[in-house]
Motif scaffolding. Structure first.
Motif, PDB file in Angstrom:
ATOM      1  N   GLN A   1       1.123  -1.331  -0.148  1.00 51.61           N
ATOM      2  CA  GLN A   1      -0.226   0.049   0.269  1.00 51.61           C
ATOM      3  C   GLN A   1       0.812   1.290   0.451  1.00 51.61           C
ATOM      4  OE1 GLN A   1      -2.805   0.154   2.847  1.00 51.61           O
ATOM      5  NE2 GLN A   1      -3.372   2.282   2.774  1.00 51.61           N
ATOM      6  N   VAL A   2       0.615   1.608  -0.909  1.00 55.46           N
ATOM      7  CA  VAL A   2       1.660   3.195  -0.950  1.00 55.46           C
ATOM      8  C   VAL A   2       1.112   4.858  -0.112  1.00 55.46           C
ATOM      9  CG1 VAL A   2       2.204   5.172  -2.191  1.00 55.46           C
ATOM     10  CG2 VAL A   2       1.356   2.435  -3.416  1.00 55.46           C
ATOM     11  N   GLN A   3       2.136   4.563   0.547  1.00 56.59           N
ATOM     12  CA  GLN A   3       2.127   5.542   1.574  1.00 56.59           C
ATOM     13  C   GLN A   3       3.102   7.279   1.421  1.00 56.59           C
ATOM     14  OE1 GLN A   3       2.191   4.688   5.488  1.00 56.59           O
ATOM     15  NE2 GLN A   3       0.788   6.262   6.385  1.00 56.59           N
ATOM     16  N   LEU A   4       2.084   8.350   1.746  1.00 57.12           N
ATOM     17  CA  LEU A   4       3.001   9.433   0.953  1.00 57.12           C
ATOM     18  C   LEU A   4       2.678  10.146   2.385  1.00 57.12           C
ATOM     19  CD1 LEU A   4       1.747  10.856  -2.425  1.00 57.12           C
ATOM     20  CD2 LEU A   4       3.943   9.006  -1.969  1.00 57.12           C
ATOM     21  N   VAL A   5       3.758  10.780   3.114  1.00 54.73           N
ATOM     22  CA  VAL A   5       3.906  11.432   4.624  1.00 54.73           C
ATOM     23  C   VAL A   5       5.065  13.101   3.797  1.00 54.73           C
ATOM     24  CG1 VAL A   5       4.400  11.695   6.893  1.00 54.73           C
ATOM     25  CG2 VAL A   5       2.990   9.579   5.474  1.00 54.73           C
ATOM     26  N   CYS A  22       8.514  14.932   1.262  1.00 57.90           N
ATOM     27  CA  CYS A  22       7.520  13.971   1.018  1.00 57.90           C
ATOM     28  C   CYS A  22       7.897  12.625   0.966  1.00 57.90           C
ATOM     29  CB  CYS A  22       7.020  14.161  -0.563  1.00 57.90           C
ATOM     30  SG  CYS A  22       5.946  12.299  -0.524  1.00 57.90           S
ATOM     31  N   ALA A  23       7.959  11.832   2.261  1.00 55.64           N
ATOM     32  CA  ALA A  23       8.768   9.832   1.720  1.00 55.64           C
ATOM     33  C   ALA A  23       7.512   8.849   1.268  1.00 55.64           C
ATOM     34  CB  ALA A  23       8.584   9.731   3.791  1.00 55.64           C
ATOM     35  N   ALA A  24       7.805   8.512   0.928  1.00 53.77           N
ATOM     36  CA  ALA A  24       7.036   7.890  -0.209  1.00 53.77           C
ATOM     37  C   ALA A  24       7.510   6.485  -0.072  1.00 53.77           C
ATOM     38  CB  ALA A  24       7.242   7.548  -1.439  1.00 53.77           C
ATOM     39  N   SER A  25       5.781   5.313   1.132  1.00 51.65           N
ATOM     40  CA  SER A  25       6.769   4.230   1.180  1.00 51.65           C
ATOM     41  C   SER A  25       5.863   3.444  -0.601  1.00 51.65           C
ATOM     42  CB  SER A  25       5.643   3.652   2.486  1.00 51.65           C
ATOM     43  OG  SER A  25       4.376   3.756   2.310  1.00 51.65           O
ATOM     44  N   SER A  26       6.491   2.274  -0.278  1.00 48.29           N
ATOM     45  CA  SER A  26       5.804   1.251  -1.417  1.00 48.29           C
ATOM     46  C   SER A  26       5.717   2.226  -3.262  1.00 48.29           C
ATOM     47  CB  SER A  26       4.191   1.118  -0.457  1.00 48.29           C
ATOM     48  OG  SER A  26       4.922   0.117   0.324  1.00 48.29           O
ATOM     49  N   TRP A 118      -2.305  10.334  -2.446  1.00 51.62           N
ATOM     50  CA  TRP A 118      -1.996  11.888  -2.089  1.00 51.62           C
ATOM     51  C   TRP A 118      -1.701  11.785  -0.573  1.00 51.62           C
ATOM     52  CZ3 TRP A 118      -2.958  16.310  -4.227  1.00 51.62           C
ATOM     53  CH2 TRP A 118      -3.533  16.124  -6.192  1.00 51.62           C
ATOM     54  N   GLY A 119      -0.544  12.497   0.092  1.00 55.14           N
ATOM     55  CA  GLY A 119      -0.431  12.600   1.229  1.00 55.14           C
ATOM     56  C   GLY A 119      -1.902  13.595   1.843  1.00 55.14           C
ATOM     57  N   GLN A 120      -1.576  13.308   3.043  1.00 52.66           N
ATOM     58  CA  GLN A 120      -2.451  14.457   4.255  1.00 52.66           C
ATOM     59  C   GLN A 120      -1.815  15.842   4.008  1.00 52.66           C
ATOM     60  OE1 GLN A 120      -5.169  13.371   5.797  1.00 52.66           O
ATOM     61  NE2 GLN A 120      -4.506  11.185   4.496  1.00 52.66           N
ATOM     62  N   GLY A 121      -0.940  16.055   3.814  1.00 54.03           N
ATOM     63  CA  GLY A 121      -0.876  17.646   3.432  1.00 54.03           C
ATOM     64  C   GLY A 121       0.107  18.198   4.641  1.00 54.03           C
ATOM     65  N   THR A 122       0.736  19.136   4.631  1.00 55.42           N
ATOM     66  CA  THR A 122       1.025  20.164   5.377  1.00 55.42           C
ATOM     67  C   THR A 122       1.019  21.556   5.169  1.00 55.42           C
ATOM     68  OG1 THR A 122       3.982  20.288   6.342  1.00 55.42           O
ATOM     69  CG2 THR A 122       3.182  20.110   3.684  1.00 55.42           C
ATOM     70  N   GLN A 123       0.646  22.672   5.853  1.00 52.56           N
ATOM     71  CA  GLN A 123       0.718  23.629   5.695  1.00 52.56           C
ATOM     72  C   GLN A 123       1.820  24.812   6.110  1.00 52.56           C
ATOM     73  OE1 GLN A 123      -2.510  25.157   5.742  1.00 52.56           O
ATOM     74  NE2 GLN A 123      -1.556  27.041   5.424  1.00 52.56           N
ATOM     75  N   VAL A 124       1.723  25.751   4.579  1.00 55.24           N
ATOM     76  CA  VAL A 124       2.688  27.031   4.490  1.00 55.24           C
ATOM     77  C   VAL A 124       1.528  27.693   4.779  1.00 55.24           C
ATOM     78  CG1 VAL A 124       3.822  27.562   3.139  1.00 55.24           C
ATOM     79  CG2 VAL A 124       4.136  25.533   3.161  1.00 55.24           C
TER      80      VAL A 124
END
Length: 128
Positions: A1-5, A22-26, A118-124
């Protein structure tokens, strides 16, 4: 399962810099299309920058010359270096990736609907 953080979002003053990660797993970096998108309150999600296999990149006109997208496949990580930040860059920033193989043109259209993960997002937040 692909995960983006995603990580690296923060509050900065105009003219400052940030680097998002953005750390991408799998997720395979052998044939890839990945990108950064952003969404400000009340606005549609827009493609900021994308990068595809071989390191080809493209950018929204609003960030050309200020933002740089890179990837480090040895670390399975995508980056967005943001310089000369402006208040209008304030948004939630998302990392995204395409599932499988996609042609260059489709990837570099930077359309959110083309991206599967998609990742969960990070606020700028950029203050004047």
């Amino acid at each position: 399962q692909v995960q983006l953080v995603e990580s690296g979002g923060s509050s900065v003053q105009a003219g400052g810099s940030l680097r998002l990660s953005c750390a991408a797993s799998s997720y395979s970096f052998s044939n890839y299309c990945m990108g950064w998108f952003r969404q400000a309150p009340g606005k549609e999600r827009e493609g900021v920058a994308v990068i595809s296999s071989g390191g080809s990149t493209s950018y929204a006109d609003s960030v050309k010359g200020r933002f740089t997208i890179t990837e480090d496949s040895s670390k399975n990580t995508l980056y967005l270096q943001m310089n000369s930040l402006k208040p209008e860059d304030t948004a939630m920033y998302y990392c995204a990736a395409v599932k499988g193989i996609v042609d260059w043109a489709t990837c570099h259209q930077r359309e959110p609907r083309r991206f599967d993960y998609w990742g969960q997002g990070t606020q700028v937040t950029v203050s004047s």
